[in-house]
Design an enzyme around this catalytic site. Structure first.
Site, PDB file in Angstrom:
ATOM      1  N   GLY A 110       0.862  -1.198   0.000  1.00 21.33           N
ATOM      2  CA  GLY A 110       0.000   0.000   0.000  1.00 21.33           C
ATOM      3  C   GLY A 110       0.885   1.230   0.000  1.00 21.33           C
ATOM      4  O   GLY A 110       0.526   2.283   0.523  1.00 21.33           O
ATOM      5  N   ALA A 111       2.070   1.092  -0.624  1.00 20.06           N
ATOM      6  CA  ALA A 111       3.126   2.105  -0.519  1.00 20.06           C
ATOM      7  C   ALA A 111       2.846   3.376  -1.300  1.00 20.06           C
ATOM      8  O   ALA A 111       3.527   4.381  -1.111  1.00 20.06           O
ATOM      9  CB  ALA A 111       4.447   1.500  -0.984  1.00 20.06           C
ATOM     10  N   ILE A 141      -0.681   7.184   3.490  1.00 18.24           N
ATOM     11  CA  ILE A 141       0.274   6.800   4.533  1.00 18.24           C
ATOM     12  C   ILE A 141       1.526   6.208   3.881  1.00 18.24           C
ATOM     13  O   ILE A 141       2.651   6.518   4.263  1.00 18.24           O
ATOM     14  CB  ILE A 141      -0.336   5.743   5.489  1.00 18.24           C
ATOM     15  N   ASP A 178      -2.097   6.477  18.441  1.00 19.40           N
ATOM     16  CA  ASP A 178      -2.854   6.845  19.646  1.00 19.40           C
ATOM     17  C   ASP A 178      -1.903   7.313  20.752  1.00 19.40           C
ATOM     18  O   ASP A 178      -2.196   8.262  21.476  1.00 19.40           O
ATOM     19  CB  ASP A 178      -3.698   5.651  20.119  1.00 19.40           C
ATOM     20  N   ARG A 200      -0.455  10.764  19.703  1.00 19.74           N
ATOM     21  CA  ARG A 200      -1.448  11.822  19.986  1.00 19.74           C
ATOM     22  C   ARG A 200      -1.552  12.078  21.477  1.00 19.74           C
ATOM     23  O   ARG A 200      -1.580  13.229  21.930  1.00 19.74           O
ATOM     24  CB  ARG A 200      -2.827  11.391  19.466  1.00 19.74           C
ATOM     25  N   HIS A 225      -7.896   0.111  18.696  1.00 13.17           N
ATOM     26  CA  HIS A 225      -7.693   1.324  17.903  1.00 13.17           C
ATOM     27  C   HIS A 225      -8.997   1.764  17.242  1.00 13.17           C
ATOM     28  O   HIS A 225      -9.123   1.773  16.024  1.00 13.17           O
ATOM     29  CB  HIS A 225      -6.591   1.107  16.854  1.00 13.17           C
TER      30      HIS A 225
HETATM   31  P1  NAI Z   1      -5.084   5.620   0.820  1.00 15.45           P
HETATM   32  O1  NAI Z   1      -6.336   5.316   0.116  1.00 15.45           O
HETATM   33  O2  NAI Z   1      -4.470   6.969   0.630  1.00 15.45           O
HETATM   34  O3  NAI Z   1      -3.970   4.545   0.464  1.00 15.45           O
HETATM   35  C1  NAI Z   1      -4.211   3.186   0.478  1.00 15.45           C
HETATM   36  C2  NAI Z   1      -3.346   2.522  -0.555  1.00 15.45           C
HETATM   37  O4  NAI Z   1      -3.617   1.126  -0.523  1.00 15.45           O
HETATM   38  C3  NAI Z   1      -3.624   3.007  -1.992  1.00 15.45           C
HETATM   39  O5  NAI Z   1      -2.430   3.419  -2.627  1.00 15.45           O
HETATM   40  C4  NAI Z   1      -4.224   1.784  -2.662  1.00 15.45           C
HETATM   41  O6  NAI Z   1      -3.903   1.679  -4.041  1.00 15.45           O
HETATM   42  C5  NAI Z   1      -3.583   0.665  -1.850  1.00 15.45           C
HETATM   43  N1  NAI Z   1      -4.272  -0.601  -1.990  1.00 15.45           N
HETATM   44  C6  NAI Z   1      -5.584  -0.859  -2.121  1.00 15.45           C
HETATM   45  N2  NAI Z   1      -5.800  -2.168  -2.274  1.00 15.45           N
HETATM   46  C7  NAI Z   1      -4.598  -2.767  -2.229  1.00 15.45           C
HETATM   47  C8  NAI Z   1      -4.146  -4.109  -2.324  1.00 15.45           C
HETATM   48  N3  NAI Z   1      -4.998  -5.108  -2.508  1.00 15.45           N
HETATM   49  N4  NAI Z   1      -2.819  -4.325  -2.233  1.00 15.45           N
HETATM   50  C9  NAI Z   1      -1.948  -3.327  -2.028  1.00 15.45           C
HETATM   51  N5  NAI Z   1      -2.309  -2.035  -1.940  1.00 15.45           N
HETATM   52  C10 NAI Z   1      -3.610  -1.773  -2.042  1.00 15.45           C
HETATM   53  O7  NAI Z   1      -5.341   5.345   2.395  1.00 15.45           O
HETATM   54  P2  NAI Z   1      -4.433   5.789   3.631  1.00 15.45           P
HETATM   55  O8  NAI Z   1      -4.850   7.115   4.115  1.00 15.45           O
HETATM   56  O9  NAI Z   1      -3.016   5.558   3.288  1.00 15.45           O
HETATM   57  O10 NAI Z   1      -4.916   4.730   4.738  1.00 15.45           O
HETATM   58  C11 NAI Z   1      -4.634   3.353   4.606  1.00 15.45           C
HETATM   59  C12 NAI Z   1      -5.264   2.557   5.727  1.00 15.45           C
HETATM   60  O11 NAI Z   1      -4.681   2.920   6.999  1.00 15.45           O
HETATM   61  C13 NAI Z   1      -6.772   2.792   5.884  1.00 15.45           C
HETATM   62  O12 NAI Z   1      -7.396   1.568   6.138  1.00 15.45           O
HETATM   63  C14 NAI Z   1      -6.851   3.671   7.112  1.00 15.45           C
HETATM   64  O13 NAI Z   1      -8.083   3.573   7.769  1.00 15.45           O
HETATM   65  C15 NAI Z   1      -5.719   3.115   7.942  1.00 15.45           C
HETATM   66  N6  NAI Z   1      -5.248   3.984   9.018  1.00 15.45           N
HETATM   67  C16 NAI Z   1      -4.811   3.381  10.164  1.00 15.45           C
HETATM   68  C17 NAI Z   1      -4.367   4.123  11.227  1.00 15.45           C
HETATM   69  C18 NAI Z   1      -3.858   3.438  12.445  1.00 15.45           C
HETATM   70  O14 NAI Z   1      -3.606   4.129  13.445  1.00 15.45           O
HETATM   71  N7  NAI Z   1      -3.659   2.140  12.471  1.00 15.45           N
HETATM   72  C19 NAI Z   1      -4.382   5.594  11.190  1.00 15.45           C
HETATM   73  C20 NAI Z   1      -4.796   6.133   9.925  1.00 15.45           C
HETATM   74  C21 NAI Z   1      -5.242   5.340   8.893  1.00 15.45           C
END
Ligand code: NAI
Length: 332
Positions: free
Chosen positions: A27-28, A32, A169, A172, A196
């Protein structure tokens, strides 16, 4: 799908990668994933950095690979390249999946992200079953149990190597408590336990280091702000996603702790959502000691005050449901 050539870093003609660990980010190319890739490329413990996504991986890889730091960067695009992305990895970080929009809970992401995490973990079980896995994709309270079930089915499950990332968490909590106390947030350490999402995020304000005390107004304000920190960012971004920059910082900090543990450093303690016996639930976030085999010890919760004990009961109720939802997703 057409084979995309591996993109090597600027140091690909060097005699060999610097000694260090091999890290993959799945998901690079996401919100994130990109800043996390940048931070991991800057980490001197990383010798090889694999950047996998279903879109835009070559562009992000070309960009990051121009940084004159030690790690060799390689990009992998789409499912056919997943196995190459994972083979030989010591640490796999998973921020793949969709983020929240205003009005959504983390659980609203379940339907899409559960399947993504399952597929990626099937790849890990096949190609790097000994890797430490850091799960960021939400809802973490369910995606970690999903990963565990996938690994169990594959016969590769090692609970010490599967960690849900709850560091944001803690980050923050340290920041907000630092603001209230007038302290440098780097000097503040707040244990955050539970899980979380919403009420499952339970800051232990009675155990803040350095020792301090809060009024009940401050406890209510801080607990609510820490529990709703993610929603604060989702609303401020107004549809453009959730926390990405602070999350990348938190994920990089946690990954660095895992790598220092793997290297054998002593006394590495972080909060993480892991398989646990600290409560009656099969998964729970609390302080863990990291080492060569991943989670080497789960530390006791310590004394909780009445407010925290009530919070713990609420957290456990919601966590039990989220864990069950993850387990049944794989075993249905
Ligand atoms: P984003 O939509 O900007 O990026 C996600 C990436 O994952 C995209 O580049 C997409 O192409 C890729 N992706 C989708 N399906 C895939 C697959 N099968 N294989 C590989 N890559 C794939 O989302 P963002 O903002 O980066 O968030 C990602 C996740 O992190 C979300 O589920 C979000 O809720 C979670 N998150 C977790 C936090 C935590 O504290 N654990 C805090 C903030 C977000």
């Amino acid at each position: 799908m057409e084979e995309v050539p591996l993109l090597m870093g600027s140091n690909c003609r060097a005699k060999g990668a610097a000694p260090g660990f091999k890290v993959a980010i799945l998901g690079a190319a996401g919100g994130i994933g990109q800043p996390l890739a940048l931070l991991m490329k800057m980490n001197p413990l990383v010798s090889v950095l694999h950047l996998y996504d279903v879109v835009n991986a070559p562009g992000v890889t070309a960009d990051i690979s121009h940084m004159n730091t030690g790690a060799v960067v390689r990009g992998f695009l789409g499912q056919p390249q997943l196995e190459n992305a994972l083979t030989g990895m010591d640490l796999v970080i998973i921020p793949a999946g969709v983020p929240r929009k205003p009005g959504m809970t983390r659980d609203d992401l379940f339907n899409i992200n559960a399947g993504i995490v399952r597929t990626l973990c099937e790849g890990i079980a096949k190609c790097c079953p000994k890797a430490i896995v850091n799960v960021i994709s939400n809802p973490v309270n369910s995606t970690v149990p999903i990963a565990a079930e996938v690994f169990k089915k594959a016969g590769t499950y090692d609970p010490k190597r599967l960690l849900g990332v709850t560091t944001l968490d803690v980050v923050r909590a340290n920041t907000f408590v630092g603001e209230v106390l007038g302290l440098d947030p780097r000097e503040v350490n707040v244990p955050v336990i539970g899980g979380h999402a919403g009420v499952t995020i339970l800051p232990l304000l009675s155990q803040v280091n350095p020792a301090c005390s809060f009024t009940s107004e401050e406890v209510n304000y801080l607990t609510s702000r820490i529990q709703n920190g993610g929603t604060e960012v989702v609303e401020a971004k107004a549809g453009a996603g959730s926390a990405t920059l602070s999350m990348a910082y938190a994920a990089a900090k946690f990954a660095d702790a895992c790598l220092r543990g793997l290297r054998g450093d002593a006394g590495i303690v972080e909060c993480s959502y892991v398989a646990s016996q600290v409560t009656e639930l099969p998964f729970f976030a609390s302080k863990v000691r990291l080492g060569r085999s991943g989670v080497e010890e789960i530390l006791p919760l310590g004394p909780l005050n009445e407010f925290e004990r009530a919070g713990l009961e609420k957290a456990k109720k919601e966590l039990a449901q989220s864990i069950q939802k993850g387990v049944s997703f794989i075993n249905k």
